[in-house]
Design a protein around this motif. Structure first.
Motif, PDB file in Angstrom:
ATOM      1  N   ILE A  27       0.854  -1.186   0.000  1.00  0.00           N
ATOM      2  CA  ILE A  27       0.000   0.000   0.000  1.00  0.00           C
ATOM      3  C   ILE A  27       0.887   1.232   0.000  1.00  0.00           C
ATOM      4  O   ILE A  27       1.819   1.336   0.808  1.00  0.00           O
ATOM      5  N   ARG A  28       0.593   2.153  -0.904  1.00  0.00           N
ATOM      6  CA  ARG A  28       1.304   3.428  -0.964  1.00  0.00           C
ATOM      7  C   ARG A  28       0.258   4.545  -1.033  1.00  0.00           C
ATOM      8  O   ARG A  28      -0.635   4.510  -1.867  1.00  0.00           O
ATOM      9  N   ILE A  29       0.388   5.503  -0.148  1.00  0.00           N
ATOM     10  CA  ILE A  29      -0.467   6.692  -0.163  1.00  0.00           C
ATOM     11  C   ILE A  29       0.447   7.910  -0.087  1.00  0.00           C
ATOM     12  O   ILE A  29       1.234   8.049   0.854  1.00  0.00           O
ATOM     13  N   ASP A  30       0.345   8.747  -1.096  1.00  0.00           N
ATOM     14  CA  ASP A  30       1.193   9.930  -1.148  1.00  0.00           C
ATOM     15  C   ASP A  30       0.462  11.129  -0.560  1.00  0.00           C
ATOM     16  O   ASP A  30      -0.703  11.379  -0.856  1.00  0.00           O
ATOM     17  N   GLY A  31       1.148  11.862   0.277  1.00  0.00           N
ATOM     18  CA  GLY A  31       0.626  13.090   0.853  1.00  0.00           C
ATOM     19  C   GLY A  31       1.789  14.032   1.086  1.00  0.00           C
ATOM     20  O   GLY A  31       2.900  13.797   0.610  1.00  0.00           O
ATOM     21  N   ASP A  32       1.529  15.094   1.803  1.00  0.00           N
ATOM     22  CA  ASP A  32       2.606  16.045   2.072  1.00  0.00           C
ATOM     23  C   ASP A  32       2.979  16.079   3.548  1.00  0.00           C
ATOM     24  O   ASP A  32       3.696  16.961   4.006  1.00  0.00           O
ATOM     25  N   GLY A  33       2.475  15.090   4.310  1.00  0.00           N
ATOM     26  CA  GLY A  33       2.740  15.042   5.739  1.00  0.00           C
ATOM     27  C   GLY A  33       3.779  13.993   6.096  1.00  0.00           C
ATOM     28  O   GLY A  33       4.463  13.435   5.233  1.00  0.00           O
ATOM     29  N   PRO A  34       3.896  13.684   7.390  1.00  0.00           N
ATOM     30  CA  PRO A  34       4.891  12.716   7.868  1.00  0.00           C
ATOM     31  C   PRO A  34       4.689  11.319   7.265  1.00  0.00           C
ATOM     32  O   PRO A  34       3.569  10.896   6.983  1.00  0.00           O
ATOM     33  N   VAL A  35       5.799  10.618   7.110  1.00  0.00           N
ATOM     34  CA  VAL A  35       5.790   9.259   6.548  1.00  0.00           C
ATOM     35  C   VAL A  35       5.602   8.236   7.662  1.00  0.00           C
ATOM     36  O   VAL A  35       6.150   8.380   8.759  1.00  0.00           O
ATOM     37  N   SER A  36       4.825   7.207   7.371  1.00  0.00           N
ATOM     38  CA  SER A  36       4.732   6.041   8.257  1.00  0.00           C
ATOM     39  C   SER A  36       4.904   4.791   7.416  1.00  0.00           C
ATOM     40  O   SER A  36       4.401   4.718   6.280  1.00  0.00           O
ATOM     41  N   ARG A  37       5.607   3.817   7.973  1.00  0.00           N
ATOM     42  CA  ARG A  37       5.777   2.528   7.298  1.00  0.00           C
ATOM     43  C   ARG A  37       5.388   1.417   8.269  1.00  0.00           C
ATOM     44  O   ARG A  37       5.755   1.450   9.441  1.00  0.00           O
ATOM     45  N   LEU A  38       4.627   0.446   7.757  1.00  0.00           N
ATOM     46  CA  LEU A  38       4.096  -0.620   8.592  1.00  0.00           C
ATOM     47  C   LEU A  38       4.261  -1.969   7.911  1.00  0.00           C
ATOM     48  O   LEU A  38       4.213  -2.068   6.672  1.00  0.00           O
ATOM     49  N   LEU A  39       4.426  -2.991   8.715  1.00  0.00           N
ATOM     50  CA  LEU A  39       4.248  -4.375   8.288  1.00  0.00           C
ATOM     51  C   LEU A  39       2.901  -4.816   8.833  1.00  0.00           C
ATOM     52  O   LEU A  39       2.654  -4.723  10.039  1.00  0.00           O
ATOM     53  N   CYS A  40       2.017  -5.276   7.952  1.00  0.00           N
ATOM     54  CA  CYS A  40       0.691  -5.732   8.370  1.00  0.00           C
ATOM     55  C   CYS A  40       0.471  -7.149   7.843  1.00  0.00           C
ATOM     56  O   CYS A  40       0.942  -7.490   6.755  1.00  0.00           O
ATOM     57  N   ALA A  41      -0.246  -7.950   8.601  1.00  0.00           N
ATOM     58  CA  ALA A  41      -0.467  -9.334   8.181  1.00  0.00           C
ATOM     59  C   ALA A  41      -1.785  -9.858   8.720  1.00  0.00           C
ATOM     60  O   ALA A  41      -2.185  -9.537   9.842  1.00  0.00           O
ATOM     61  N   GLY A  42      -2.432 -10.664   7.916  1.00  0.00           N
ATOM     62  CA  GLY A  42      -3.592 -11.433   8.335  1.00  0.00           C
ATOM     63  C   GLY A  42      -3.150 -12.870   8.527  1.00  0.00           C
ATOM     64  O   GLY A  42      -2.683 -13.519   7.578  1.00  0.00           O
ATOM     65  N   LEU A  43      -3.261 -13.364   9.758  1.00  0.00           N
ATOM     66  CA  LEU A  43      -2.760 -14.695  10.116  1.00  0.00           C
ATOM     67  C   LEU A  43      -3.943 -15.648  10.229  1.00  0.00           C
ATOM     68  O   LEU A  43      -4.631 -15.687  11.248  1.00  0.00           O
ATOM     69  N   HIS A  44      -4.182 -16.410   9.188  1.00  0.00           N
ATOM     70  CA  HIS A  44      -5.341 -17.308   9.140  1.00  0.00           C
ATOM     71  C   HIS A  44      -5.052 -18.592   9.911  1.00  0.00           C
ATOM     72  O   HIS A  44      -3.999 -19.210   9.724  1.00  0.00           O
ATOM     73  N   TYR A  45      -5.996 -18.969  10.769  1.00  0.00           N
ATOM     74  CA  TYR A  45      -5.828 -20.192  11.546  1.00  0.00           C
ATOM     75  C   TYR A  45      -7.070 -21.062  11.431  1.00  0.00           C
ATOM     76  O   TYR A  45      -8.149 -20.596  11.045  1.00  0.00           O
ATOM     77  N   ASP A  46      -6.909 -22.325  11.762  1.00  0.00           N
ATOM     78  CA  ASP A  46      -8.025 -23.276  11.758  1.00  0.00           C
ATOM     79  C   ASP A  46      -9.013 -22.854  12.841  1.00  0.00           C
ATOM     80  O   ASP A  46      -8.659 -22.774  14.016  1.00  0.00           O
ATOM     81  N   GLU A  47     -10.245 -22.571  12.449  1.00  0.00           N
ATOM     82  CA  GLU A  47     -11.223 -22.076  13.423  1.00  0.00           C
ATOM     83  C   GLU A  47     -11.445 -23.044  14.574  1.00  0.00           C
ATOM     84  O   GLU A  47     -11.755 -22.635  15.698  1.00  0.00           O
ATOM     85  N   TYR A  48     -11.260 -24.336  14.335  1.00  0.00           N
ATOM     86  CA  TYR A  48     -11.501 -25.316  15.386  1.00  0.00           C
ATOM     87  C   TYR A  48     -10.354 -25.375  16.396  1.00  0.00           C
ATOM     88  O   TYR A  48     -10.483 -25.977  17.452  1.00  0.00           O
ATOM     89  N   ALA A  49      -9.224 -24.745  16.059  1.00  0.00           N
ATOM     90  CA  ALA A  49      -8.081 -24.752  16.978  1.00  0.00           C
ATOM     91  C   ALA A  49      -8.157 -23.629  17.994  1.00  0.00           C
ATOM     92  O   ALA A  49      -7.417 -23.617  18.966  1.00  0.00           O
TER      93      ALA A  49
END
Length: 326
Positions: free
Chosen positions: A114-136
């Motif tokens: 994801i890239r969003i350009d603006g004129d303000g401060p920069v933020s960088r993130l690592l984001c993740a969706g961790l899928h697990y077995d619902e029965y666990a």
């Protein structure tokens, strides 16, 4: 052993059970490079934990009915049950972009940016969706707070977690054979390493997870987690923890969010699924291994829980995943 030591031991046992890694079935990870002003609306995720690690700058996280909080560089936030939330440069930012429009697929086993350009401060993130077995996911796991946060200093106290997150966040990390499997297991390790200190804090904060401070229910949870193969009845469980049946049932329902009988069944089904899906234990031996004296009773309970028979469940699992039973 005095009562304080007993309570501490039971609390540790319960946390150990909750900390057992949820076996991840897939991960979608993304790297965000955004400049203010920005806001992204995330959807609720099913059978999926969500992780945000801030590598530069900061961001605010808000959700309906929740108090906004700010993450700074080096901070980590985990959403165990994927509660819907918004990320932005300011808690009052309006007009956020839907995550689904920025990353429409988000299939496990893939990555995005994801890239969003603006004129303000920069933020960088690592984001993740961790899928697990619902029965666990145990009832206790489902009862965790909507968000768990480690600040930079806490992350630094867990060097393996810190270094794993930094490696996963790197845009130039090595790519080669088995990369997606390595990434999956690295995120799985990061989730467990993050939960460990956070759960220790919860043990000292009864308002966050009251079940950890109720001696009878906490003890019952440990019994169900570790001694599920014994022929328990609700009356026997209540006696074991020194409570009347009615008081035990009411307190269990209030603190855990489900009846003790259902929680016990869920733990037995969880173990049955593991034996059928990951080991070569004969199907005929599974009922007794998980607390059922009757094969018919086990068959009916399994089918009601999973919507398929034990045989169908085993047939649907890759045979290469089955290990020698013990």
């Amino acid at each position: 052993m005095d009562s304080v030591e007993t309570a501490a031991t039971e609390g540790d046992d319960l946390l150990s059970e909750l900390m057992k890694p949820l076996r991840l079935t897939g991960v979608f990870d993304s790297r965000w490079n955004v400049r203010a002003p920005w806001a992204i609306e995330g959807d609720a995720e099913q059978s999926c934990a969500v992780l945000h690690f801030i590598t530069e700058g900061s961001c605010w996280i808000t959700a309906d009915g929740r108090t906004p909080f700010r993450l700074h560089e080096g901070d980590l936030a985990v959403f165990p049950t994927g509660t819907a939330h918004r990320l932005s440069d300011h808690p009052e930012r309006r007009g956020g972009v839907a995550l689904g429009s920025m990353l429409p697929e988000r299939e496990p086993g893939t990555s995005g940016e994801i890239r969003i350009d603006g004129d303000g401060p920069v933020s960088r993130l690592l984001c993740a969706g961790l899928h697990y077995d619902e029965y666990a996911a145990t009832g206790l796991y489902q009862a965790l707070p909507w968000a768990l946060v480690m600040d930079c200093s806490q992350v630094d106290q867990e060097p393996l977690l810190r270094d794993t997150l930094r490696l996963l966040a790197a845009t130039d990390r090595p790519v080669g054979p088995g990369d997606r499997l390595v990434t999956l297991r690295a995120f799985e390790m990061a989730l467990v390493l993050a939960l460990r200190p956070l759960l220790r804090e919860l043990a000292d904060n009864p308002s966050a997870l009251p079940v950890l401070r109720h001696p009878g229910i906490s003890k019952a949870m440990v019994i169900i987690a570790t001694r599920f193969a014994e022929p328990w009845t609700i009356e026997a469980l209540a006696r074991e923890v020194g409570m009347s049946r009615s008081a035990f049932t009411a307190a269990f329902r209030e603190l855990v969010g489900e009846a003790p009988a259902r929680h016990l069944t869920g733990r037995r089904m969880q173990e049955a699924a593991r034996l059928l899906g990951e080991t070569s234990v004969p199907q005929s031996a599974v009922p007794q291994r998980v607390g059922y004296q009757s094969a018919v009773g086990f068959h009916l309970a399994f089918r009601k829980w999973f919507g398929m028979t034990p045989g169908e469940y085993r047939a649907g699992r890759p045979s290469s995943a089955r290990l020698a039973g013990s």
